[in-house]
Design a protein around this motif. Sequence first.
Motif, short mmCIF file in Angstrom:
data_model
loop_
_atom_site.label_atom_id
_atom_site.label_comp_id
_atom_site.label_asym_id
_atom_site.label_seq_id
_atom_site.Cartn_x
_atom_site.Cartn_y
_atom_site.Cartn_z
N ASP A 14 79.50 22.93 59.43
CA ASP A 14 80.78 23.09 58.74
C ASP A 14 80.62 23.83 57.40
N THR A 15 79.57 23.52 56.67
CA THR A 15 79.31 24.18 55.39
C THR A 15 78.98 25.65 55.62
N ALA A 16 78.11 25.91 56.57
CA ALA A 16 77.74 27.30 56.88
C ALA A 16 78.97 28.10 57.30
N TYR A 17 79.79 27.51 58.15
CA TYR A 17 80.97 28.22 58.61
C TYR A 17 81.99 28.43 57.49
N MET B 145 74.73 41.21 56.86
CA MET B 145 73.66 41.50 57.81
C MET B 145 72.97 40.21 58.21
N PHE B 146 72.53 40.19 59.45
CA PHE B 146 71.79 39.03 59.94
C PHE B 146 70.45 38.92 59.23
N ILE C 263 75.76 32.03 64.48
CA ILE C 263 76.70 33.15 64.38
C ILE C 263 77.44 33.34 65.70
N GLU C 264 76.69 33.31 66.80
CA GLU C 264 77.31 33.51 68.12
C GLU C 264 78.40 32.48 68.41
N LYS D 255 80.67 40.03 65.23
CA LYS D 255 79.30 39.57 65.50
C LYS D 255 78.37 40.77 65.68
N ARG D 256 78.81 41.78 66.39
CA ARG D 256 78.00 42.99 66.58
C ARG D 256 77.73 43.64 65.22
N ASP D 257 78.72 43.68 64.35
CA ASP D 257 78.51 44.23 63.02
C ASP D 257 77.42 43.46 62.27
N ILE D 258 77.52 42.14 62.28
CA ILE D 258 76.55 41.30 61.56
C ILE D 258 75.14 41.47 62.14
#
Length: 163
Positions: free
Chosen positions: A96-99, A115-116, A132-133, A143-146
């Motif tokens: 939850d914090t990460a999101y 960036m990942f 992330i997924e 997601k593709r951008d990251i």
Amino acid sequence: MSPNDPRIEPYYALAEELDVPVAIHTGPGPSARVPAANRPLGKPLLIAPVLDRHPRMRLYLMHGVSRYTPEAIELMRRYPTAYADLARQTWTGPRDTAYARLRALMEAGMGKRLMFGTDVGLEAIAFAIERIESAPFLSAAEKRDIFYCNAVHFFRFEGLSCP
């Protein structure tokens, strides 16, 4: 050493002149892995005076979105050459914090400059990717951008392209 320490100025000037990206370690401070880290020196906004002097310098905030997400957003809003990685953001602490941090960055319009990253051994990469997924608020394109496109753009990888 603070990222705005005058002793580093020649490095920044050369990086800007040669168009070489600069990575600045930001984040929460001391840990078992980096006991000498200094929490106050990890604040992203400390680099702002450098970007004022070197507006073309490409900057990448390492771990810039963990504890200092609001500062990272402010810096990225002010300086379009500043990007951040999601190391630590994705794999430490509760989901939850990460999101919440990731959502704040996306809502602030920083999705094209994230960036990942993991900053850990191979054992945590799958976990970071999964975070992330599985983020329900990110589109497939985001997601593709990251994972790929933002790094292609930031590092100017020749011969690679993004849809």
